[in-house]
Design a protein around this motif. Structure first.
Motif, short mmCIF file in Angstrom:
data_model
loop_
_atom_site.label_atom_id
_atom_site.label_comp_id
_atom_site.label_asym_id
_atom_site.label_seq_id
_atom_site.Cartn_x
_atom_site.Cartn_y
_atom_site.Cartn_z
N MET A 117 0.93 -1.34 -0.04
CA MET A 117 -0.21 -0.10 0.03
C MET A 117 0.86 1.22 -0.02
O MET A 117 0.41 2.31 -0.13
CB MET A 117 -1.02 -0.09 1.24
CG MET A 117 -2.06 -0.96 1.00
SD MET A 117 -3.23 -0.52 2.30
CE MET A 117 -2.41 -1.35 3.64
N TRP A 165 -2.15 1.51 -6.12
CA TRP A 165 -3.13 2.45 -5.74
C TRP A 165 -3.88 2.62 -7.22
O TRP A 165 -4.64 3.04 -7.47
CB TRP A 165 -2.85 3.82 -5.03
CG TRP A 165 -2.73 3.38 -3.63
CD1 TRP A 165 -1.45 2.93 -3.19
CD2 TRP A 165 -3.51 2.85 -2.75
NE1 TRP A 165 -1.61 2.81 -1.92
CE2 TRP A 165 -3.02 2.68 -1.73
CE3 TRP A 165 -4.76 2.84 -2.79
CZ2 TRP A 165 -3.51 2.40 -0.48
CZ3 TRP A 165 -5.54 2.47 -1.61
CH2 TRP A 165 -4.94 2.17 -0.44
N GLU A 167 -14.79 5.90 0.40
CA GLU A 167 -13.96 6.30 1.67
C GLU A 167 -13.58 4.97 2.09
O GLU A 167 -14.19 4.01 2.36
CB GLU A 167 -15.17 6.78 2.60
CG GLU A 167 -16.21 7.93 2.06
CD GLU A 167 -14.96 9.37 2.04
OE1 GLU A 167 -14.02 9.32 2.43
OE2 GLU A 167 -15.75 10.09 1.25
N GLY A 191 -2.79 11.99 0.73
CA GLY A 191 -3.46 10.73 0.46
C GLY A 191 -5.07 10.60 0.40
O GLY A 191 -5.57 9.92 0.88
N SER A 243 -1.64 8.99 -6.59
CA SER A 243 -2.01 8.09 -7.80
C SER A 243 -2.79 9.48 -8.74
O SER A 243 -3.66 9.85 -8.40
CB SER A 243 -3.34 7.29 -7.30
OG SER A 243 -3.91 7.05 -8.60
N ASP A 253 3.48 13.23 -4.14
CA ASP A 253 4.05 12.24 -3.17
C ASP A 253 4.41 12.84 -2.02
O ASP A 253 5.16 13.74 -1.83
CB ASP A 253 5.49 11.70 -3.69
CG ASP A 253 6.15 10.65 -2.80
OD1 ASP A 253 5.62 10.70 -1.87
OD2 ASP A 253 7.28 10.06 -3.17
N LYS A 295 -6.27 10.56 6.49
CA LYS A 295 -7.23 9.42 6.63
C LYS A 295 -6.85 8.16 5.98
O LYS A 295 -7.08 8.22 4.73
CB LYS A 295 -8.57 10.13 6.29
CG LYS A 295 -9.78 8.97 6.64
CD LYS A 295 -11.00 9.75 6.70
CE LYS A 295 -11.78 9.96 5.19
NZ LYS A 295 -12.21 8.66 4.63
N GLY A 296 -6.27 7.28 6.80
CA GLY A 296 -5.67 6.11 6.40
C GLY A 296 -4.52 5.95 5.84
O GLY A 296 -4.08 4.87 5.32
N THR A 297 -3.77 7.06 5.43
CA THR A 297 -2.57 7.19 4.53
C THR A 297 -1.46 6.57 5.26
O THR A 297 -0.62 5.69 4.73
CB THR A 297 -2.38 8.39 3.73
OG1 THR A 297 -3.71 8.89 3.12
CG2 THR A 297 -1.26 8.34 2.93
C1 LIG Z 1 -5.77 4.01 2.62
S1 LIG Z 1 -6.09 5.11 1.20
C2 LIG Z 1 -7.04 6.36 1.97
C3 LIG Z 1 -7.62 7.19 0.85
C4 LIG Z 1 -8.64 8.39 1.38
N1 LIG Z 1 -7.89 9.38 2.36
C5 LIG Z 1 -9.71 7.81 2.04
O1 LIG Z 1 -9.93 7.88 3.46
O2 LIG Z 1 -10.60 7.13 1.44
C6 LIG Z 1 -4.39 5.47 1.17
C7 LIG Z 1 -4.02 6.73 -0.11
O3 LIG Z 1 -2.72 7.23 0.09
C8 LIG Z 1 -2.30 7.40 -1.14
N2 LIG Z 1 -0.90 7.31 -1.05
C9 LIG Z 1 -0.19 6.23 -0.49
N3 LIG Z 1 1.25 6.75 -0.59
C10 LIG Z 1 1.16 7.87 -0.86
C11 LIG Z 1 2.35 8.85 -1.18
N4 LIG Z 1 3.50 8.65 -0.88
N5 LIG Z 1 2.16 10.31 -1.19
C12 LIG Z 1 0.43 10.72 -1.48
N6 LIG Z 1 -0.49 9.72 -1.34
C13 LIG Z 1 -0.26 8.46 -1.23
C14 LIG Z 1 -2.96 6.30 -1.86
O4 LIG Z 1 -2.94 6.49 -3.41
C15 LIG Z 1 -4.37 6.10 -1.53
O5 LIG Z 1 -5.31 6.95 -1.95
#
Ligand SMILES: C[S@@+](CC[C@H](N)C(=O)[O-])C[C@H]1O[C@@H](n2cnc3c(N)ncnc32)[C@H](O)[C@@H]1O
Length: 250
Positions: free
Chosen positions: A32, A38, A56, A89, A115, A146, A165-167
């Motif tokens: 992840m 993603w 979500e 994220g 993504s 990023d 949130k979850g990132t």
């Molecule tokens: C668990 S999902 C959470 C998505 C959203 N925040 C939600 O609550 O539905 C994690 C998100 O982080 C993004 N992500 C992962 N690594 C990242 C990075 N280094 N920089 C930015 N986004 C990132 C992924 O593409 C994904 O959309």
């Protein structure tokens, strides 16, 4: 991890064919922290739905508005009249657009994701809905970024509120993601204003998350508070909000 699997299996993955299901789930379980995972997730998700729907990872804006909106009201515009908000994220969550829509104070909301597929879906969706802000000076944008490299995009101490949130959860739970989670946290702490806050919404146990946050703050020579509150339970999983308010010791 249980929550992620539940979120995936209950909400969307149930419609996957068996083979695709297992391979994407495996990829999500282990990788992840990877952009390719993603891109695949958002591509497959969007190709199945007849029209765009926000996804979500866990609960949405209504479950956390009581935490976020008071922080915006407390803003005292000085140098920068708009409250700078960054959702790291963002995926295809409606969190950022809902803050833009409901905030009585002027906000500049940046929804950032690694993504480009997620970013494009959000740009198209908001464009087609013409979301109206509560405050005419508010702005909303979606950018591919990023978030482990925030200092390439922001000046130090220039953001008022960072939402996650979850990132961080996603990075911490990946085979090679722990270093990225730590890097992302340190970049967040650098771009936050001294009056600002980082909110991490997570299902990680407070014993583990509080220790990690406090240790990383100390490593950066920062003091300040880490507060925790329970947000609620969803599909048998308890979620928390960790609020980090760093201060530089004088
Ligand atoms: C668990 S999902 C959470 C998505 C959203 N925040 C939600 O609550 O539905 C994690 C998100 O982080 C993004 N992500 C992962 N690594 C990242 C990075 N280094 N920089 C930015 N986004 C990132 C992924 O593409 C994904 O959309």
């Amino acid at each position: 991890m249980i929550s992620i699997l539940k979120a995936l299996s209950v909400r969307r993955i149930s419609v996957f064919c068996a083979r695709k299901h297992s391979s994407l789930t495996t990829e999500l379980l282990e990788n992840m922290d990877k952009k390719s995972t993603w891109d695949r997730f958002y591509t497959e998700n969007s190709s199945r739905a007849p029209s765009f729907k926000n996804f979500e990872w866990f609960f949405g804006f209504d479950s956390v508005r009581h935490i976020i909106l008071p922080l915006l009201r407390a803003h005292k515009p000085d140098l920068d009249p708009a409250f700078q908000i960054l959702d790291i994220g963002c995926g295809t969550s409606a969190l950022g657009p809902c803050i833009y829509k409901h905030s009585p104070a002027a906000v500049h909301v940046t929804c950032a994701d690694i993504s480009p597929i997620a970013v494009e879906l959000m740009q198209e969706s908001v464009g087609s809905k013409a979301v109206q802000a509560n405050n005419a000076s508010s702005r909303l944008r979606f950018v591919e970024m990023d978030c482990t490299q925030l200092l390439a995009h922001y000046n130090p101490e220039s953001v008022d509120l960072i939402l996650d949130k979850g990132t961080t959860d996603a990075l911490l739970r990946s085979k090679q993601g722990k270093g990225k989670a730590t890097l992302m946290l340190s970049q967040c702490l650098k771009v936050l204003r001294s009056s600002g806050a980082l909110l991490q919404f997570s299902d990680e146990d407070p014993d583990a998350r509080l220790l990690w946050l406090e240790t990383e703050m100390q490593k950066q020579g920062l003091m300040g508070n880490v507060l925790m509150q329970e947000v609620g339970e969803l599909r048998g999983v308890v979620y928390f909000c960790y609020q980090v308010s760093p201060t530089v010791p004088s």
